[in-house]
Design a protein around this motif. Structure first.
Motif, PDB file in Angstrom:
ATOM      1  N   CYS A  30     -88.298 137.135-125.683  1.00  0.00           N
ATOM      2  CA  CYS A  30     -88.368 135.928-124.845  1.00  0.00           C
ATOM      3  C   CYS A  30     -87.955 136.277-123.407  1.00  0.00           C
ATOM      4  O   CYS A  30     -86.881 136.822-123.186  1.00  0.00           O
ATOM      5  CB  CYS A  30     -87.447 134.851-125.395  1.00  0.00           C
ATOM      6  SG  CYS A  30     -87.444 133.378-124.357  1.00  0.00           S
ATOM      7  N   GLN A  32     -87.032 134.312-121.161  1.00  0.00           N
ATOM      8  CA  GLN A  32     -85.955 133.436-120.667  1.00  0.00           C
ATOM      9  C   GLN A  32     -84.593 133.798-121.221  1.00  0.00           C
ATOM     10  O   GLN A  32     -83.591 133.721-120.528  1.00  0.00           O
ATOM     11  CB  GLN A  32     -86.268 131.977-121.030  1.00  0.00           C
ATOM     12  CG  GLN A  32     -87.195 131.372-120.016  1.00  0.00           C
ATOM     13  CD  GLN A  32     -87.515 129.916-120.251  1.00  0.00           C
ATOM     14  OE1 GLN A  32     -88.378 129.410-119.592  1.00  0.00           O
ATOM     15  NE2 GLN A  32     -86.844 129.250-121.198  1.00  0.00           N
ATOM     16  N   CYS A  33     -84.536 134.169-122.527  1.00  0.00           N
ATOM     17  CA  CYS A  33     -83.206 134.398-123.113  1.00  0.00           C
ATOM     18  C   CYS A  33     -83.138 135.709-123.894  1.00  0.00           C
ATOM     19  O   CYS A  33     -82.139 135.967-124.565  1.00  0.00           O
ATOM     20  CB  CYS A  33     -82.789 133.208-123.974  1.00  0.00           C
ATOM     21  SG  CYS A  33     -83.806 133.003-125.429  1.00  0.00           S
ATOM     22  N   CYS A  70     -89.321 130.237-129.513  1.00  0.00           N
ATOM     23  CA  CYS A  70     -88.078 130.999-129.437  1.00  0.00           C
ATOM     24  C   CYS A  70     -86.930 130.110-129.918  1.00  0.00           C
ATOM     25  O   CYS A  70     -86.748 129.004-129.400  1.00  0.00           O
ATOM     26  CB  CYS A  70     -87.847 131.451-127.994  1.00  0.00           C
ATOM     27  SG  CYS A  70     -86.192 132.118-127.722  1.00  0.00           S
ATOM     28  N   GLY A  72     -83.861 130.540-129.413  1.00  0.00           N
ATOM     29  CA  GLY A  72     -82.780 130.525-128.426  1.00  0.00           C
ATOM     30  C   GLY A  72     -82.947 129.429-127.383  1.00  0.00           C
ATOM     31  O   GLY A  72     -82.010 128.696-127.081  1.00  0.00           O
ATOM     32  N   CYS A  73     -84.167 129.287-126.851  1.00  0.00           N
ATOM     33  CA  CYS A  73     -84.354 128.363-125.722  1.00  0.00           C
ATOM     34  C   CYS A  73     -85.494 127.374-125.935  1.00  0.00           C
ATOM     35  O   CYS A  73     -85.692 126.481-125.120  1.00  0.00           O
ATOM     36  CB  CYS A  73     -84.598 129.156-124.443  1.00  0.00           C
ATOM     37  SG  CYS A  73     -86.179 130.037-124.454  1.00  0.00           S
TER      38      CYS A  73
HETATM   39 ZN   LIG Z   1     -85.866 132.124-125.445  1.00  0.00          ZN
END
Ligand SMILES: [Zn+2]
Length: 220
Positions: A30, A32-33, A70, A72-73
């Motif tokens: 990912c 972003q994270c 994802c 996570g985000c």
């Molecule tokens: Zn993510």
């Protein structure tokens, strides 16, 4: 026959989607994270229309693509089969094949590049055919996959340090009448690089740069 994915290619992928055999592992982490893609979960299925060429006719075929999320985000990612290029309806063999026909032949014009054998693929219910401007746009798209090409080149040189590929790439030029701006010249050269790298990659690894690598490089 013009280059194209076949109905069988698309049906085989649809079958894998229906049997839950599509995994997120080839996606990059990912952005972003940084969560690794192996943790992504299936988020949705989206039906996509593809255009294939059957006996010089352009035909629409539908296939489901899988979107992953994802954990996570929450960002979502579409996984593309190896016959697809993001945001394009025609299939990858058609896009690469016709683009290669233009960039690899100095005298070929866009008008000539849409021809396969002696005619141009067309729509069955109208007079419309594959347009020269479409090939112009495909080359722009393929010219953007520089990260994929660089990564493929590194893998090729690791496999064969005395490969002639760098000489082949350095030697190529684009006919002066094919571009008016430096930006277009760069797109044409990048596209021609991709065509050469893909051929070496196929010969060396018996697979396309689009099977896993382009996905891993996020089609950049
Ligand atoms: Zn993510």
């Amino acid at each position: 026959m013009p280059p194209t994915a076949t109905l069988e290619d698309i049906k085989a992928y649809q079958d894998k989607v229906e049997k839950d055999k599509i995994t997120p592992h080839n996606l990059p982490p990912c952005p972003q994270c940084s969560v690794d893609s192996s943790f992504f979960k299936i988020h949705a299925y989206r039906e996509r229309r593809f255009l294939i060429i059957v006996e010089m006719f352009i035909k629409a075929v539908y296939c489901s693509l899988v979107r992953f999320k994802c954990p996570g985000c929450g960002k979502t990612f579409t996984l593309y089969p190896d016959f697809a290029i993001p945001h394009k309806h025609y299939t990858r063999p058609t896009i690469v094949g016709f683009s290669a026909g233009y960039v690899e032949s100095d005298p070929t014009s866009y008008q000539q590049a849409v021809m396969a054998d002696t005619s141009t693929p067309g729509y069955p219910q109208s007079d419309a055919t594959l347009a020269p401007s479409t090939i112009h746009r495909w080359i722009t798209t393929l010219g953007r996959f520089t990260h994929t090409c660089r990564t493929a080149l590194i893998l090729l040189l690791e496999q064969n340090p005395v490969s002639s590929i760098c000489r082949n790439l350095a030697r190529l030029i684009i006919a002066r009448r094919k571009y008016k701006t430096n930006e277009r010249k760069k797109q044409l050269i990048n596209c021609r690089h991709l065509v050469i790298i893909e051929a070496f990659f196929q010969a060396t690894f018996k697979t396309s740069i689009f099977t896993k690598l382009a996905t891993r490089c996020a089609f950049s």
